[in-house]
Design a protein around this motif. Structure first.
Motif, PDB file in Angstrom:
ATOM      1  N   THR A   1       0.836  -1.180   0.000  1.00 43.33           N
ATOM      2  CA  THR A   1       0.000   0.000   0.000  1.00 43.33           C
ATOM      3  C   THR A   1       0.877   1.238   0.000  1.00 43.33           C
ATOM      4  O   THR A   1       1.630   1.472   0.958  1.00 43.33           O
ATOM      5  N   ALA A   2       0.803   2.021  -1.095  1.00 45.82           N
ATOM      6  CA  ALA A   2       1.589   3.247  -1.166  1.00 45.82           C
ATOM      7  C   ALA A   2       1.005   4.279  -0.221  1.00 45.82           C
ATOM      8  O   ALA A   2      -0.213   4.480  -0.174  1.00 45.82           O
ATOM      9  N   LEU A   3       1.868   4.911   0.550  1.00 39.69           N
ATOM     10  CA  LEU A   3       1.455   5.922   1.508  1.00 39.69           C
ATOM     11  C   LEU A   3       2.045   7.268   1.119  1.00 39.69           C
ATOM     12  O   LEU A   3       3.071   7.330   0.442  1.00 39.69           O
ATOM     13  N   THR A   4       1.419   8.335   1.561  1.00 40.44           N
ATOM     14  CA  THR A   4       2.008   9.649   1.349  1.00 40.44           C
ATOM     15  C   THR A   4       3.060   9.894   2.419  1.00 40.44           C
ATOM     16  O   THR A   4       3.042   9.263   3.491  1.00 40.44           O
ATOM     17  N   LEU A   5       3.971  10.820   2.146  1.00 42.20           N
ATOM     18  CA  LEU A   5       5.030  11.094   3.110  1.00 42.20           C
ATOM     19  C   LEU A   5       4.478  11.671   4.404  1.00 42.20           C
ATOM     20  O   LEU A   5       5.155  11.610   5.448  1.00 42.20           O
ATOM     21  N   SER A   6       3.264  12.185   4.383  1.00 38.42           N
ATOM     22  CA  SER A   6       2.653  12.702   5.608  1.00 38.42           C
ATOM     23  C   SER A   6       2.337  11.590   6.603  1.00 38.42           C
ATOM     24  O   SER A   6       2.070  11.861   7.776  1.00 38.42           O
ATOM     25  N   ASN A   7       2.352  10.320   6.139  1.00 39.54           N
ATOM     26  CA  ASN A   7       2.119   9.192   7.044  1.00 39.54           C
ATOM     27  C   ASN A   7       3.344   8.853   7.883  1.00 39.54           C
ATOM     28  O   ASN A   7       3.245   8.087   8.853  1.00 39.54           O
ATOM     29  N   ALA A   8       4.501   9.397   7.511  1.00 38.18           N
ATOM     30  CA  ALA A   8       5.736   9.050   8.218  1.00 38.18           C
ATOM     31  C   ALA A   8       5.673   9.376   9.713  1.00 38.18           C
ATOM     32  O   ALA A   8       6.035   8.529  10.543  1.00 38.18           O
ATOM     33  N   PRO A   9       5.214  10.568  10.136  1.00 41.57           N
ATOM     34  CA  PRO A   9       5.137  10.832  11.580  1.00 41.57           C
ATOM     35  C   PRO A   9       4.208   9.871  12.316  1.00 41.57           C
ATOM     36  O   PRO A   9       4.462   9.508  13.463  1.00 41.57           O
ATOM     37  N   VAL A  10       3.109   9.473  11.661  1.00 37.20           N
ATOM     38  CA  VAL A  10       2.174   8.537  12.283  1.00 37.20           C
ATOM     39  C   VAL A  10       2.859   7.200  12.536  1.00 37.20           C
ATOM     40  O   VAL A  10       2.748   6.609  13.616  1.00 37.20           O
ATOM     41  N   LEU A  11       3.596   6.707  11.535  1.00 36.50           N
ATOM     42  CA  LEU A  11       4.313   5.448  11.697  1.00 36.50           C
ATOM     43  C   LEU A  11       5.424   5.578  12.731  1.00 36.50           C
ATOM     44  O   LEU A  11       5.694   4.641  13.483  1.00 36.50           O
ATOM     45  N   SER A  12       6.062   6.731  12.783  1.00 38.40           N
ATOM     46  CA  SER A  12       7.118   6.949  13.777  1.00 38.40           C
ATOM     47  C   SER A  12       6.549   6.860  15.190  1.00 38.40           C
ATOM     48  O   SER A  12       7.156   6.256  16.080  1.00 38.40           O
ATOM     49  N   ARG A  13       5.377   7.458  15.408  1.00 35.98           N
ATOM     50  CA  ARG A  13       4.757   7.386  16.733  1.00 35.98           C
ATOM     51  C   ARG A  13       4.348   5.965  17.089  1.00 35.98           C
ATOM     52  O   ARG A  13       4.250   5.615  18.272  1.00 35.98           O
ATOM     53  N   ALA A  14       4.118   5.129  16.062  1.00 33.71           N
ATOM     54  CA  ALA A  14       3.764   3.730  16.300  1.00 33.71           C
ATOM     55  C   ALA A  14       4.991   2.855  16.501  1.00 33.71           C
ATOM     56  O   ALA A  14       4.854   1.639  16.674  1.00 33.71           O
ATOM     57  N   GLY A  15       6.184   3.454  16.482  1.00 35.65           N
ATOM     58  CA  GLY A  15       7.399   2.701  16.760  1.00 35.65           C
ATOM     59  C   GLY A  15       8.232   2.342  15.556  1.00 35.65           C
ATOM     60  O   GLY A  15       9.297   1.737  15.696  1.00 35.65           O
ATOM     61  N   TRP A  16       7.801   2.713  14.341  1.00 32.67           N
ATOM     62  CA  TRP A  16       8.580   2.420  13.140  1.00 32.67           C
ATOM     63  C   TRP A  16       9.625   3.523  12.928  1.00 32.67           C
ATOM     64  O   TRP A  16       9.397   4.677  13.272  1.00 32.67           O
ATOM     65  N   ALA A  17      10.763   3.155  12.365  1.00 35.10           N
ATOM     66  CA  ALA A  17      11.818   4.128  12.059  1.00 35.10           C
ATOM     67  C   ALA A  17      11.505   4.772  10.716  1.00 35.10           C
ATOM     68  O   ALA A  17      11.737   4.186   9.658  1.00 35.10           O
ATOM     69  N   CYS A  18      10.945   5.971  10.741  1.00 31.80           N
ATOM     70  CA  CYS A  18      10.511   6.661   9.514  1.00 31.80           C
ATOM     71  C   CYS A  18      10.990   8.102   9.522  1.00 31.80           C
ATOM     72  O   CYS A  18      10.183   9.044   9.438  1.00 31.80           O
ATOM     73  N   ASP A  19      12.290   8.322   9.630  1.00 32.32           N
ATOM     74  CA  ASP A  19      12.824   9.679   9.627  1.00 32.32           C
ATOM     75  C   ASP A  19      12.690  10.304   8.236  1.00 32.32           C
ATOM     76  O   ASP A  19      12.767   9.608   7.217  1.00 32.32           O
ATOM     77  N   GLU A  20      12.530  11.618   8.197  1.00 31.49           N
ATOM     78  CA  GLU A  20      12.397  12.312   6.924  1.00 31.49           C
ATOM     79  C   GLU A  20      13.721  12.356   6.168  1.00 31.49           C
ATOM     80  O   GLU A  20      13.735  12.506   4.947  1.00 31.49           O
ATOM     81  N   ARG A  21      14.832  12.236   6.881  1.00 35.97           N
ATOM     82  CA  ARG A  21      16.153  12.181   6.251  1.00 35.97           C
ATOM     83  C   ARG A  21      16.958  11.062   6.903  1.00 35.97           C
ATOM     84  O   ARG A  21      16.825  10.799   8.099  1.00 35.97           O
TER      85      ARG A  21
END
Length: 502
Positions: free
Chosen positions: A363-383
């Motif tokens: 499932t393709a996600l927008t980059l705006s989903n990165a903070p949501v995944l980060s709060r859920a414990g996934w490593a999703c840094d913008e850089r």
């Protein structure tokens, strides 16, 4: 809090208690147990549980306990109840008190037996491992990176196909027959003209039909590898690339759909490149025997990062090169044979043997989903390691079990695959790098894979080894956590109840 037992030996400890561990591994484990108290305690606990599981369903009370209960009840307890006269007892009498104590003690024994049995049942019902095993993530990681490169507008499809191939199937450093060297030229190309040339190449990729053979060479710590790649592009239908070994057999394939939602926007690719590098070049270069503009991307220190040869006549990318910071040529790709136009596409493609593909759907996600995944414990840094996050995908679940991220600076691309599970073993052909704390493998793409907590991280890149090392160092490296006995029992009962409801 005492340290947990050694996670890699969990299977061997269980097999030792079961008596199924091969002699050689058994001896090594016994030597380890001499020095490791947590592992010794875990073996002892496993033995207690297995003894409980092997015991009969109904167990008689120990003899000493039985005799004690008889003494409390008195002589009349030795006479069967059916042979005793019915009589009333005064409340508070000694016999009444004896019977109450007897009933309470018997209830306690019953409860204790039930608790032990319930615990053993929960332990047995729980999976032996809390996490699902992840087998060789390297194969999927190569396929993911190859598919990603093929979708990036400034990377030729032939490059993505070679990156996705098994390094063992690629040839040595000899170039494909017929390839002519790419030349730089003498007339400088200013930054504005360089950007215009790249935009022209991005447009031509989906509008100009062609077929040909590309020679792709990659250099890594293990040496130079490469292959001849047959490519074919049809406007509106996308392109295909077939990697062939020295005998002409197809060892990898790549299919790129026409530009659409899955492809990085052209303007985004050029902006990404111009943000990280200085652009310039030459207006009178040459590649594949054709006149071309040469676009060069330079780092802040002046070192060359990449070059692209854009055909003057059609706008097609004729050749490309990428360089390490020390000037080492890391990748070189260019046409040895090229036919342009509809007449080239009228000829049917040569028959090939299908190559098994690795599915990279999600499932393709927008980059705006990165903070949501980060709060859920996934490593999703913008850089990450100096690269920008350009694409994000999950396995489609409401609570993802896997997340795939793509980082790029317009020249180098790096993918990160995070998956819940337990790494069964290092990827095929990899070796353990103590400094990085990961299994690593070199080739057309560099790879690193390791366990962190309850997740397996796999990083791949077409960039230099320093980029891989920087990314690995920036990502989590948490110690694995073993389940406690009670956690396993609770998990087992959860499984039993779920099965009952289902």
């Amino acid at each position: 809090m005492s340290p947990p037992p050694c996670r890699p030996l969990a299977g061997d400890r269980s097999a030792l208690v079961d008596g199924s561990l091969p002699p050689g591994r058994r001896e090594r484990l016994l030597v380890h147990l001499v020095h490791c108290t947590p592992c010794r305690d875990d073996v002892a606990e496993l033995r207690r549980v297995r003894e409980a599981l092997r015991g009969p369903a109904a167990t008689e009370a120990p003899r000493a306990l039985a005799e004690r209960l008889l003494r409390i009840a008195g002589e009349e307890a030795r006479t069967p109840l059916r042979g005793q006269p019915s009589r009333r007892t005064r409340p508070g009498s000694r016999t009444s008190r004896r019977r109450r104590r007897l009933r309470a003690t018997a209830a306690a024994v019953a409860v204790g037996t039930t608790v032990v049995g319930a615990g053993a049942l929960g332990w047995a019902a729980a999976p032996a491992a809390a996490l699902s095993a992840v087998a060789d993530p390297g194969v999927r990681a190569r396929a993911e990176l190859g598919a990603t490169l093929a979708q990036l507008p400034l990377v030729d499809p032939a490059v993505g196909a070679v990156v996705a191939a098994d390094p063992a199937d690629l040839d040595g450093p000899a170039p494909a027959a017929g390839r002519q060297p790419a030349l730089l030229g003498e007339r400088p190309l200013d930054p504005v003209s360089a950007v215009a040339a790249l935009r022209r190449a991005l447009t031509a990729g989906g509008q100009v039909g062609y077929r040909g053979v590309q020679d792709v060479r990659t250099t890594s710590a293990t040496g130079t590898l490469g292959a001849a790649v047959a490519v074919r592009s049809v406007p509106g239908q996308g392109s295909t690339a077939e990697v062939r070994d020295a005998l002409g057999a197809v060892v990898a394939t790549s299919t790129v759909p026409p530009p659409g939602p899955g492809r990085m926007p052209d303007e985004g690719a050029v902006e990404l490149l111009s943000t990280h590098f200085r652009l310039g070049g030459w207006a009178d270069g040459q590649a594949a025997g054709r006149a071309a503009a040469v676009v060069q991307a330079s780092r802040a220190d002046g070192s060359v990062a990449a070059r692209w040869w854009v055909d003057d006549a059609t706008g097609l990318l004729l050749a490309q090169q990428t360089f390490d910071a020390d000037g080492t040529l890391r990748l070189s790709a260019g046409f040895a044979v090229l036919e342009v136009g509809t007449s080239a596409l009228d000829q049917p493609a040569a028959p090939t043997t299908p190559v098994a593909a690795v599915t990279t759907a999600g499932t393709a996600l927008t980059l705006s989903n990165a903070p949501v995944l980060s709060r859920a414990g996934w490593a999703c840094d913008e850089r990450l390691a100096g690269l920008a996050l350009v694409r994000l995908r999950s396995d489609g679940a409401a609570e993802p079990g896997a997340v795939h991220l793509v980082y790029s600076d317009g020249v180098s691309t790096l993918t990160v695959h995070e998956q819940r599970g337990l790494l069964a073993a290092g990827p095929e052909g990899s070796s353990w790098d103590t400094g990085l704390g990961a299994w690593t493998r070199s080739g057309p793409s560099a790879l690193a894979s390791w366990q962190s907590g309850d997740r397996v991280f796999t990083v791949t890149t077409d960039g230099p080894g320093a980029l891989l090392a920087a990314a690995v160092a920036s990502l989590p490296h948490e110690a694995p956590r073993e389940r406690t006995t009670m956690e396993r029992i609770r998990e087992g009962w959860g499984t039993l109840l779920a099965d009952t409801k289902g």
